[in-house]
Design a protein around this motif. Structure first.
Motif, PDB file in Angstrom:
ATOM      1  N   ALA A  76       1.175  -1.306  -0.357  1.00 37.19           N
ATOM      2  CA  ALA A  76      -0.011   0.106   0.247  1.00 37.19           C
ATOM      3  C   ALA A  76       0.995   1.369  -0.112  1.00 37.19           C
ATOM      4  O   ALA A  76       0.826   1.884  -0.545  1.00 37.19           O
ATOM      5  N   GLN A  77       2.178   1.018   0.784  1.00 40.84           N
ATOM      6  CA  GLN A  77       2.571   2.429   0.185  1.00 40.84           C
ATOM      7  C   GLN A  77       3.215   2.734  -0.226  1.00 40.84           C
ATOM      8  O   GLN A  77       3.431   4.553  -1.157  1.00 40.84           O
ATOM      9  N   ALA A  78       3.843   1.593  -0.991  1.00 33.77           N
ATOM     10  CA  ALA A  78       4.548   1.875  -2.680  1.00 33.77           C
ATOM     11  C   ALA A  78       3.610   2.740  -3.409  1.00 33.77           C
ATOM     12  O   ALA A  78       3.648   3.297  -4.789  1.00 33.77           O
ATOM     13  N   ALA A  79       2.630   1.772  -3.380  1.00 27.76           N
ATOM     14  CA  ALA A  79       0.880   1.830  -4.527  1.00 27.76           C
ATOM     15  C   ALA A  79       0.603   3.864  -4.283  1.00 27.76           C
ATOM     16  O   ALA A  79       0.560   3.865  -5.336  1.00 27.76           O
ATOM     17  N   MET A  80       0.326   4.180  -2.428  1.00 24.79           N
ATOM     18  CA  MET A  80       0.696   5.432  -2.589  1.00 24.79           C
ATOM     19  C   MET A  80       1.500   6.423  -2.894  1.00 24.79           C
ATOM     20  O   MET A  80       0.528   7.692  -3.567  1.00 24.79           O
ATOM     21  N   GLY A  81       2.750   5.858  -3.078  1.00 24.67           N
ATOM     22  CA  GLY A  81       4.000   6.292  -3.356  1.00 24.67           C
ATOM     23  C   GLY A  81       3.704   7.390  -4.410  1.00 24.67           C
ATOM     24  O   GLY A  81       4.454   8.247  -5.395  1.00 24.67           O
ATOM     25  N   VAL A  82       3.198   5.702  -5.682  1.00 22.06           N
ATOM     26  CA  VAL A  82       2.725   6.069  -7.094  1.00 22.06           C
ATOM     27  C   VAL A  82       2.238   6.999  -7.238  1.00 22.06           C
ATOM     28  O   VAL A  82       1.827   7.881  -8.413  1.00 22.06           O
ATOM     29  N   VAL A  83       1.698   6.985  -6.764  1.00 23.81           N
ATOM     30  CA  VAL A  83      -0.223   7.998  -6.800  1.00 23.81           C
ATOM     31  C   VAL A  83       0.251   9.733  -6.758  1.00 23.81           C
ATOM     32  O   VAL A  83      -0.167  10.665  -7.547  1.00 23.81           O
ATOM     33  N   LEU A  84       1.090   9.837  -5.023  1.00 28.61           N
ATOM     34  CA  LEU A  84       1.210  11.226  -4.676  1.00 28.61           C
ATOM     35  C   LEU A  84       1.741  11.767  -5.298  1.00 28.61           C
ATOM     36  O   LEU A  84       2.399  13.335  -5.652  1.00 28.61           O
ATOM     37  N   LEU A  85       3.012  10.776  -6.648  1.00 27.44           N
ATOM     38  CA  LEU A  85       3.919  11.293  -7.486  1.00 27.44           C
ATOM     39  C   LEU A  85       3.062  12.040  -8.287  1.00 27.44           C
ATOM     40  O   LEU A  85       3.928  13.433  -9.021  1.00 27.44           O
ATOM     41  N   LYS A  86       2.261  11.739  -9.036  1.00 23.28           N
ATOM     42  CA  LYS A  86       1.832  11.824 -10.222  1.00 23.28           C
ATOM     43  C   LYS A  86       0.716  12.838  -9.763  1.00 23.28           C
ATOM     44  O   LYS A  86       0.181  13.252 -10.387  1.00 23.28           O
ATOM     45  N   ARG A  87      -0.140  13.280  -8.945  1.00 26.89           N
ATOM     46  CA  ARG A  87      -0.849  13.784  -8.391  1.00 26.89           C
ATOM     47  C   ARG A  87       0.075  15.328  -8.293  1.00 26.89           C
ATOM     48  O   ARG A  87      -0.482  16.627  -8.335  1.00 26.89           O
ATOM     49  N   VAL A  88       1.678  15.557  -7.223  1.00 24.49           N
ATOM     50  CA  VAL A  88       1.971  16.649  -7.054  1.00 24.49           C
ATOM     51  C   VAL A  88       2.746  16.948  -8.706  1.00 24.49           C
ATOM     52  O   VAL A  88       2.641  17.803  -9.028  1.00 24.49           O
ATOM     53  N   HIS A  89       2.939  16.042  -9.402  1.00 27.51           N
ATOM     54  CA  HIS A  89       2.967  16.474 -11.046  1.00 27.51           C
ATOM     55  C   HIS A  89       2.653  17.014 -11.462  1.00 27.51           C
ATOM     56  O   HIS A  89       2.336  18.135 -12.157  1.00 27.51           O
ATOM     57  N   SER A  90       1.123  16.563 -11.412  1.00 24.96           N
ATOM     58  CA  SER A  90      -0.251  17.430 -12.548  1.00 24.96           C
ATOM     59  C   SER A  90      -0.209  19.101 -11.751  1.00 24.96           C
ATOM     60  O   SER A  90      -0.740  19.981 -12.640  1.00 24.96           O
ATOM     61  N   LEU A  91      -0.259  18.882 -10.137  1.00 22.54           N
ATOM     62  CA  LEU A  91      -0.654  20.224  -9.237  1.00 22.54           C
ATOM     63  C   LEU A  91       1.448  21.375 -10.191  1.00 22.54           C
ATOM     64  O   LEU A  91       0.893  22.306 -10.069  1.00 22.54           O
ATOM     65  N   TYR A  92       1.979  20.728 -10.341  1.00 23.13           N
ATOM     66  CA  TYR A  92       2.939  21.174 -10.166  1.00 23.13           C
ATOM     67  C   TYR A  92       3.342  21.859 -12.145  1.00 23.13           C
ATOM     68  O   TYR A  92       3.646  23.412 -12.537  1.00 23.13           O
TER      69      TYR A  92
END
Length: 347
Positions: free
Chosen positions: A286-302
């Protein structure tokens, strides 16, 4: 023919009222006559049947006419069976009050945030805020190291994302602590796993503070001041961190991670210990999956903030030159080089 034109001679003593048909009719009491009934005399009892049949009936009570319902206009909505009961009115009033209360609470939070902003601006550009993280008790000899206030320093459109990143960091720290407990339980049933237990202790002491400083603080500063340099620092460090999370999920033996390989192997030694380590493997997944999702989310906001690599270079150059230690080192190097060149020229 003469017999049809001959009329009988009138008789003088003939009385028409003595005709049998007339006398029979006058002797029958069922027929009303002037001699038998006087309508103005109440002493004679009820009227004969003939009069009773034709007597006027009693006047019917007058029923007040009801006002016809007003017809609805073409623009007026029609009621198709729904009745407006008092309970419906109470529910509507309650919903309206709850909505107004929510609006007032939202305005109160906004006013509090603006008040904090005004207080922070009143400190002046050279003033520093008092650190408040980590929240340590007053008797602790070590004080807080950072100042953090998401509601005041982060824009309202990015507060949710920064809060999720903060909770994600706490989740990773708790997962590493649980990994230490899993490795300790494995060491209790199999003493040959001492290396894994030592590495699990190292990972807790290393990843917990470093992850906060190396990727959470950069993303916090990036959303606070729209810093391109902090965005790029976060992307690089957090991507490496996600790779480590994948390795933790795999669970290579001897690395101190309670991943799937180690947990499945531990089932052969002890079923309870294997179950505990499998729970830890699920947390790592779950930690790895959430990390990938949050990385994409921050990149979209960036991409929405307008940051770029050129701005990151400019910020890095400005930050390096604004550092007092760097400027002193550069001045010392320049002075030493100038002095060496002057000495060489003098010789």
């Amino acid at each position: 023919m003469s017999k049809y034109t001959h009329f009988p001679e009138p008789v003088d003593d003939h009385n028409p009222f003595q005709d049998p048909a007339v006398t029979q009719h006058s002797s029958n009491t069922e027929y009303a006559t002037l001699d038998l009934y006087n309508p103005f005399d109440n002493k004679n009892g009820p009227p004969p049947p003939a009069y009773a049949a034709t007597a006027p009936s009693a006047p019917q009570p007058v029923v007040p006419a009801t006002t016809p319902p007003s017809r609805t206009t073409p623009t007026e909505p029609r009621n198709y069976g729904t009745s407006f009961t008092p309970q419906t009115a109470v529910n509507a009033t309650t919903a309206e009050l709850l909505r107004k209360q929510e609006e007032l609470e939202k305005k109160a939070r906004e006013l509090e945030r603006r008040e904090r902003e005004l207080d922070s601006h009143a400190l002046g550009p050279g003033a520093t805020r008092q650190n408040n993280w980590p929240p340590l008790p007053s008797f602790c000899p070590v004080g807080p190291c950072f100042y953090q206030d998401i509601n005041m320093e982060i824009s309202q459109s990015f507060q949710r994302t920064v809060s999720i990143m903060y909770y994600y960091w706490m989740f990773t720290a708790c997962t590493l602590v649980f990994n230490l407990m899993s490795c300790l339980s494995l060491f209790c049933v199999d003493t040959s796993g001492g290396v894994g237990l030592g590495l699990a202790i190292l990972w807790v002491l290393l990843f917990t503070p470093c992850s906060f400083v190396c990727w959470y603080r950069p993303v916090y500063k990036a959303f606070r001041s729209d810093s391109s340099f902090n965005f790029f620092a976060f992307f690089f460090i957090f991507f490496v961190q996600v790779i480590f999370y994948v390795i933790m999920t795999i669970g290579i033996p001897g690395w101190g991670f309670s991943g799937w390989i180690v947990s499945l192997a531990a089932l052969k030694t002890s079923v309870p210990v294997g179950v505990i380590m499998m729970l830890n493997a699920i947390l790592f997944t779950a930690q790895a999956a959430m990390g990938v999702v949050l990385l994409k989310r921050v990149h979209s906001l960036y991409r929405q903030t307008g940051a770029s690599f050129v701005k990151a270079q400019a910020e890095f150059a400005t930050g390096v030159m604004s550092n007092q230690a760097v400027r002193q080192a550069a001045a010392s190097a320049t002075a030493s080089a100038a002095q060496g060149a002057f000495t060489g020229a003098a010789r």
